[in-house]
Design a protein around this motif. Structure first.
Motif, PDB file in Angstrom:
ATOM      1  N   SER A  88      -1.788   3.052  -0.034  1.00 23.86           N
ATOM      2  CA  SER A  88      -3.013   3.845  -0.122  1.00 23.86           C
ATOM      3  C   SER A  88      -2.806   5.228  -0.709  1.00 23.86           C
ATOM      4  N   ARG A 139       1.440   1.269   4.517  1.00 24.26           N
ATOM      5  CA  ARG A 139       0.072   1.740   4.277  1.00 24.26           C
ATOM      6  C   ARG A 139       0.105   2.991   3.407  1.00 24.26           C
ATOM      7  N   LYS A 140       1.100   3.869   3.694  1.00 20.36           N
ATOM      8  CA  LYS A 140       1.200   5.108   2.911  1.00 20.36           C
ATOM      9  C   LYS A 140       1.498   4.779   1.442  1.00 20.36           C
ATOM     10  N   ALA A 198      -0.601   6.433   9.879  1.00 18.13           N
ATOM     11  CA  ALA A 198      -0.412   5.412   8.844  1.00 18.13           C
ATOM     12  C   ALA A 198       1.048   4.923   8.812  1.00 18.13           C
TER      13      ALA A 198
END
Lengths: 314, 469
Positions: free
Chosen positions: A225, A221-222, A217
């Motif tokens: 999400s 994205r981390k 990721a």
């Protein structure tokens, strides 16, 4: 043969302990009630009674000096037909939206930045520096800011002048006054949300980030999400507190602009203060206060309702 | 069976709680309201005098109370300096004290609150003044009748003036020198004023503002309205007051006097008012003066003393302020406000008001008389923080160290321009002031803002006056 004996063991043992537990429970509850009572009395005397008093007063005409006269719904009618009051509600809502959004974004960005690798002494310095304005008096900060933003003699325009920008009427133009008030408010207030976010980020287990890294990721994205969903309870608290505070803003616009130019920065609490303590219309001020109370309750309830969808608990 | 018993018990329990709460509420309602005055030992014997906190220094305040105590043994005076940003803030705090049950006996009230206090809370001093007329004759002979008239409401006198300040013009001598111009003459006019600002601007540099002014009732747009022979509220005089004029003033001073000012019909859209706003707007557009909201009395001393401001309207109070800030007396001077259609000035005065709620009215009257004695005022106003209401106190010695060379202007504003009058302050002054300041800001925001803003000011003033009627 022991089994039947055991099986015939009478239930009285359980029934015998039950009353004792119940007594203990009752004692614990009594003790808890005793501890809570002073606070409860305080809340009743200093919160509930004034709220009820305000509601009652909103149906009276009262100028402090004379005897209150029953007004029916006159004060509410007056409030709904008074342009200044209506403008102040609009101003307050605009202020709330921009101030809270800016405050949360700034606090979140800085909190995320400070969780990255950084010498601990430097991190502590930044954290203290960001929190520092919050412990200062809003009125004194506003007095200083009024000097800084002064169109003719202020440091801000003096600095802008060095890069060829003409003096900006920060506090004296209808177009920029609200923005200046919001900037001052956000500068002072974001330290609270910042602290909450730093605390919230520290509770997110590192293993989850490590696992997502192994899965490939990206940093963004981390954050989208993992960090944000797990930080959502903190976001909820920060936004609820931020909105309630913003809806009650008073010192900054009062000192910086006195609600002007015109009504450009006049907020609801300022109108309440002016109606009550300058114009001696306590009934009308109470009616505006009641409406603000209802607005804050409604916005807060809406937030909690929406939070069911967006807030995730581990 | 247990199920059927539960609601009955719950009902009984609920009923008993309800009865208990109702009993408590009944007991609470039957009590007399507890107020701060019920705190044992609090002001039960002292005469309580509320003053605007920063107007008189603590040493002078002590002199005031100690001197009165020496004169009236057994009667204590407790001075309560109420901290406030301006007079309306001060009045709000006094009214809050009254609501809390801790009303002072005597309150220091400026022009802004004279009619508000007179209409709602004040005791007319007429009978007491008549009774002690011989004692007061020297005082009235020393005080300009305009100041006394500004303390009257509907034919009665409510205060004895202690101090006043007319809006004159302070000029920075360093800036005058830099601009190669002299101190303007007493009869200068608006065009001379504009021309002076332009001259100052030319040599002033980028951070220089020729004319600095603030958006307020005293010293804001109002002096210009007076100079143009107009006002935001129509001005007239109440009948009555002959008892006072005939007793204390010679015929030449009685002429035209009445029972106090009346400010009634709003006239914000009058041509002359519009002219004033247009003029001030043009000064702002030409960057000859600060925007009204940008100005603030607190940073004025700094920008004036360092030559970043050329001229500003202020009263005698500022002489003391500049001296305290370290400005030499030859570094500035003062002149009358320029003439337009008239050279009528505005002033604000202050004195002690006796409150209806006081249980010590006779003692309070003794204090009021004491507070206007020459020796007492001399002690109080040593620092030149204001212009004393007594003419005999405004002399060269007073301004030897702290004042400008042209100090006679301060009192002569009243003598030379007899039409000079108080700022418009009807009983609903707080709302009038708030509306005036709000719409002045909007009117001067841009060149086209004047007329619409004055229309809104007119409409809001009409509503305010109607609501209070």
């Amino acid at each position: 043969m022991t089994a039947p004996v055991l099986s015939r063991r009478p239930a009285p043992a359980a029934s015998a302990t039950a009353p004792r537990r119940s007594l203990k429970d009752r004692g614990t509850r009594l003790l808890a009630a005793l501890f809570l009572a002073p606070t409860l009395v305080g809340v009743l005397v200093f919160t509930v009674v004034p709220i009820v008093g305000s509601v009652v007063l909103s149906f009276f005409h009262w100028d402090v000096i004379g005897t209150p006269r029953f007004a029916g719904t006159d004060n509410y009618t007056q409030v709904f037909t008074d342009d200044t009051v209506l403008v102040s509600f609009t101003n307050t809502l605009i202020f709330m939206v921009f101030a809270v959004a800016l405050q949360l974004l700034l606090a979140l960005a800085l909190a995320l930045t400070l969780t990255n690798r950084m010498p601990s002494w430097l991190r502590s310095t930044f954290r203290s520096a960001f929190f520092f304005p919050l412990i200062l008096s809003a009125a004194s900060i506003s007095v200083v800011m009024k000097y800084l933003f002064n169109q003719d003699f202020g440091v801000v325009n003096w600095l802008l002048g060095h890069v060829g920008i003409a003096p900006v009427p920060w506090l004296t133009s209808e177009h920029s006054a609200m923005a200046a008030v919001i900037l001052v408010y956000v500068w002072q207030q974001f330290g609270f949300s910042f602290l909450l976010f730093v605390g919230g980020l520290n509770t997110i287990p590192k293993e989850i980030h490590e696992a997502s890294s192994l899965d490939g990721a990206s940093g963004l994205r981390k954050h989208l999400s993992i960090t944000l969903p797990l930080l959502s309870p903190t976001l909820l608290v920060a936004s609820v507190v931020g909105i309630i505070n913003a809806l009650q803003v008073f010192e900054q616009p009062y000192v910086l602009t006195d609600g002007g130019p015109g009504d450009a920065t006049r907020t609801v609490v300022m109108v309440i203060y002016q109606s009550a303590f300058e114009q001696l219309r306590f009934g009308e001020a109470s009616a505006i206060g009641v409406l603000l109370f209802v607005l804050i309750m409604a916005v807060t309830a809406l937030q909690f309702r929406l939070s069911r969808r967006f807030v995730h608990y581990q | 069976m247990t199920d059927s018993n539960f609601p009955r018990r719950a009902l009984l329990r609920g009923a008993s709680y309800g009865a208990g709460a109702a009993a408590l509420a009944g007991v609470a309602a039957s009590w007399d309201r507890l107020t701060a005055a019920d705190v044992h030992g609090r002001d039960d014997h002292a005469l309580v005098v509320a003053t605007l906190g920063s107007s008189v220094d603590p040493a002078a305040q002590r002199a005031l109370s100690d001197g009165f105590r020496a004169l009236h043994p057994g009667l204590d005076v407790r001075l309560v300096p109420v901290q406030a940003t301006d007079w309306s803030d001060f009045f709000a705090k006094i009214l809050t004290q009254i609501a809390a049950g801790t009303a002072p006996d005597v309150v220091y009230v400026a022009t802004e609150g004279v009619q508000l206090f007179a209409q709602r809370l004040g005791v007319a001093l007429d009978d007491r003044v008549r009774r002690d007329k011989e004692e007061l004759r020297e005082y009235f002979a020393d005080v300009h009748p305009s100041l006394v008239e500004s303390m009257m409401f509907e034919g009665s006198l409510y205060q004895l003036p202690v101090e006043f300040n007319a809006a004159d013009i302070y000029l920075n001598r360093a800036v005058l020198k830099r601009s190669r111009v002299e101190l303007p003459p007493p009869d200068w006019d608006r065009d001379d004023f504009t021309s002076l600002l332009r001259t100052m601007k030319r040599g002033g540099g980028s951070g220089f503002t020729p004319y600095f002014w603030t958006n307020r009732l005293w010293g804001g747009v109002v002096p210009w309205l007076f100079a143009n022979g107009t006002n935001v509220l129509s001005e007239s005089k109440a009948p009555g007051g002959d008892w006072l004029w005939d007793t204390f003033y010679p015929p030449r001073d009685r002429r035209g006097r009445g029972g106090g000012y009346r400010w009634t019909g709003p006239q914000a859209t009058a041509d002359r008012v519009e002219e004033v706003y247009e003029y001030l707007s043009s000064l702002i557009q030409d960057r000859l003066c600060s925007r009204p909201e940008g100005g603030s009395g607190t940073n004025l001393v700094g920008v004036f003393s360092t030559g970043r401001v050329g001229v500003t309207p202020a009263g005698g109070f500022w002489a003391g302020g500049l001296h305290t800030a370290g400005m030499r007396r030859d570094a500035y001077d003062v002149q009358y406000f320029p003439r337009w259609r008239t050279q009528r000035h505005q002033f604000g005065a202050a004195g002690y008001a006796l409150l209806k709620t006081s249980k010590k009215q006779d003692e309070a009257w003794e204090f009021i008389k004491y507070s206007v004695r020459r020796d007492v005022l001399t002690q109080l106003f040593r620092a030149n923080q204001t212009t004393p209401a007594r003419r005999s106190m405004v002399h060269a010695a007073r301004y030897e160290e702290t004042g400008p060379q042209n100090w006679p202007v301060f009192y002569d504003t009243l003598d030379r321009f007899p039409a000079t009058g108080p700022i418009p302050a009807p009983p609903q002054v707080a709302e009038v002031e708030q509306l005036l300041l709000k719409h002045t800001g909007t009117a001067l925001a841009d060149a086209r803002g004047v007329r619409p803003a004055l229309r809104r000011l007119q409409s809001d003033l009409e509503k305010a006056m109607e609501r209070a009627a």
